[in-house]
Design an enzyme around this catalytic site. Sequence first.
Site, PDB file in Angstrom:
ATOM      1  N   TYR A  14       0.850  -1.194   0.000  1.00  0.00           N
ATOM      2  CA  TYR A  14       0.000   0.000   0.000  1.00  0.00           C
ATOM      3  C   TYR A  14       0.881   1.236   0.000  1.00  0.00           C
ATOM      4  O   TYR A  14       1.837   1.324   0.770  1.00  0.00           O
ATOM      5  CB  TYR A  14      -0.902   0.001   1.236  1.00  0.00           C
ATOM      6  CG  TYR A  14      -1.813   1.212   1.334  1.00  0.00           C
ATOM      7  CD1 TYR A  14      -2.851   1.388   0.431  1.00  0.00           C
ATOM      8  CD2 TYR A  14      -1.627   2.168   2.337  1.00  0.00           C
ATOM      9  CE1 TYR A  14      -3.698   2.499   0.532  1.00  0.00           C
ATOM     10  CE2 TYR A  14      -2.470   3.271   2.438  1.00  0.00           C
ATOM     11  CZ  TYR A  14      -3.499   3.432   1.532  1.00  0.00           C
ATOM     12  OH  TYR A  14      -4.330   4.526   1.627  1.00  0.00           O
ATOM     13  N   ASP A  64       9.237   2.935   0.153  1.00  0.00           N
ATOM     14  CA  ASP A  64       8.163   3.562   0.902  1.00  0.00           C
ATOM     15  C   ASP A  64       8.314   3.130   2.353  1.00  0.00           C
ATOM     16  O   ASP A  64       7.902   2.039   2.742  1.00  0.00           O
ATOM     17  CB  ASP A  64       6.799   3.145   0.333  1.00  0.00           C
ATOM     18  CG  ASP A  64       5.649   3.819   1.075  1.00  0.00           C
ATOM     19  OD1 ASP A  64       5.911   4.465   2.111  1.00  0.00           O
ATOM     20  OD2 ASP A  64       4.497   3.688   0.618  1.00  0.00           O
ATOM     21  N   LYS A  78       3.897   8.811   9.155  1.00  0.00           N
ATOM     22  CA  LYS A  78       3.602   8.234  10.468  1.00  0.00           C
ATOM     23  C   LYS A  78       4.573   8.735  11.561  1.00  0.00           C
ATOM     24  O   LYS A  78       4.398   9.842  12.022  1.00  0.00           O
ATOM     25  CB  LYS A  78       3.514   6.715  10.355  1.00  0.00           C
ATOM     26  CG  LYS A  78       2.397   6.364   9.346  1.00  0.00           C
ATOM     27  CD  LYS A  78       1.965   4.926   9.262  1.00  0.00           C
ATOM     28  CE  LYS A  78       0.685   4.820   8.463  1.00  0.00           C
ATOM     29  NZ  LYS A  78       0.776   4.159   7.181  1.00  0.00           N
TER      30      LYS A  78
HETATM   31  C1  LIG Z   1       0.162   4.652   5.783  1.00  0.00           C
HETATM   32  C2  LIG Z   1       0.943   4.424   4.558  1.00  0.00           C
HETATM   33  C3  LIG Z   1       0.873   5.287   3.460  1.00  0.00           C
HETATM   34  C4  LIG Z   1      -0.131   6.409   3.368  1.00  0.00           C
HETATM   35  O1  LIG Z   1       0.097   7.379   4.320  1.00  0.00           O
HETATM   36  P1  LIG Z   1      -1.113   8.370   4.707  1.00  0.00           P
HETATM   37  O2  LIG Z   1      -0.492   9.327   5.658  1.00  0.00           O
HETATM   38  O3  LIG Z   1      -2.176   7.515   5.302  1.00  0.00           O
HETATM   39  O4  LIG Z   1      -1.544   9.022   3.446  1.00  0.00           O
HETATM   40  C5  LIG Z   1       1.734   5.077   2.402  1.00  0.00           C
HETATM   41  N1  LIG Z   1       2.606   4.058   2.413  1.00  0.00           N
HETATM   42  C6  LIG Z   1       2.697   3.211   3.443  1.00  0.00           C
HETATM   43  C7  LIG Z   1       3.698   2.119   3.410  1.00  0.00           C
HETATM   44  C8  LIG Z   1       1.847   3.351   4.546  1.00  0.00           C
HETATM   45  O5  LIG Z   1       1.908   2.476   5.542  1.00  0.00           O
END
Ligand SMILES: *Cc1c(COP(=O)(O)O)cnc(C)c1O
Length: 422
Positions: free
Chosen positions: A144, A239, A267
Amino acid sequence: MIHTESEALYKEACKMMPGGVNSPVRAFKNVGTTPVFIDHAKGDKIYDVDGNEYIDYVCSWGPNILGAARDEVINAVKAACERGLTYGAPTKKESELAKLVIKATGFVEVLRLVNSGTEAVMSAIRAARGYTGRDLVLKFNGCYHGHSDGMLVKAGSGLLTNAEPDSAGVPKAYSDCTLVCEYNSLEEVSGIFEKYGENIACIIVEPVAANMGVVPPKPGYLQGLKDICEKYGALLVFDEVITGFRLALGGAAQYYGVTPDLVTYGKIVGGGMPLAVYGGREEIMRKVSPDGSVYQAGTLSGNPIAVTAGIETLKLLTENPDIYTEIDRKTAVLEKAYRQSTDFTVNRVGSLMSVFFTTGDVYDYPTVARSDTARFAEYFKFMLEHGIYSAPSQFEAMFVSCAHSDEDIERTCEVVRQYFSK
Ligand SMILES: *Cc1c(COP(=O)(O)O)cnc(C)c1O
């Protein structure tokens, strides 16, 4: 446990917001129940509006590595608020946070602050495309990367859970620019590059997949991706929105010793506020406006309150490196309790863990998808009713923070043993 107040609030919220929530997984749809509404949280504990107390393993989906409402962070944020919530102009603190990120990661040379992980990924991909002059992006099934159009192709998390691999409303033209391989298969990636290599701008990958449950990279996998990228002149984008500052100060890049060209953080880096980062090699990041021609902007980017929360959080992590050994040790205790109570598959990397309601190796989306989600729902409800607040989905990680005490962990192990001996 009584949830009458939560139920009433949920009913009201549903009238005004899709599913009564502002992010789908919060609706508890996958576990066949209704969400608990939160009143407050402190340290390792979260409290709902009916006065129930839980040990919190959601940790706001990752940000709360220091536990909720850590005093140092809260006090700095309060002081920052007095000086104005936003200016739309540069501040010294943005450079302070940038320095902390650059120092912690060791390979980020130039970066930009944005407001969410979604935005960080979207912007990093645009930079990769601008730098390489290529259109295609390769991602992995079950990973994701936020909800930007091009990334909603077999995306993980809420989408997996809802068994809806693609989102409506995404023009085919976008998904046509996204190639998808199974996670952990270098063979598939090599095959795709043989066909499309000259047109691929970047590979984007969660170095530890944590949005289909926790799925670690096989030995050599990340380095293999890097080698393929180098061979074809494509960029490697990690990511690290979940793994950054969690697996180590330098995230998965440090943990596995593989350096990407670009990286995204979210995060933890915002310390609980809406803040994220993308950055990497100077040569690439200088393409970003106004130095270069890749446009990206934000009214609230580098917001002083969010930056303050980020600085305090990163400072605490930098000054207390033993936090990482401690959360690893505590999560290992939990892992052991699961392993001793059940034959179901447990995956763990540092303070990220998942129990999959299936047996055998879980190393990509098809193996993840073997999980018995009905069984998961039953387990989830048992944990909740016994004061353990964990993610309401098979496809999300369990997060441990440094606020979790040995007593919390022991109490959790006890509930785990109870559930599996039923
Ligand atoms: C949470 C997450 C996102 C998206 O971040 P948001 O702040 O919710 O837009 C993208 N990549 C990874 C790996 C994530 O865990």
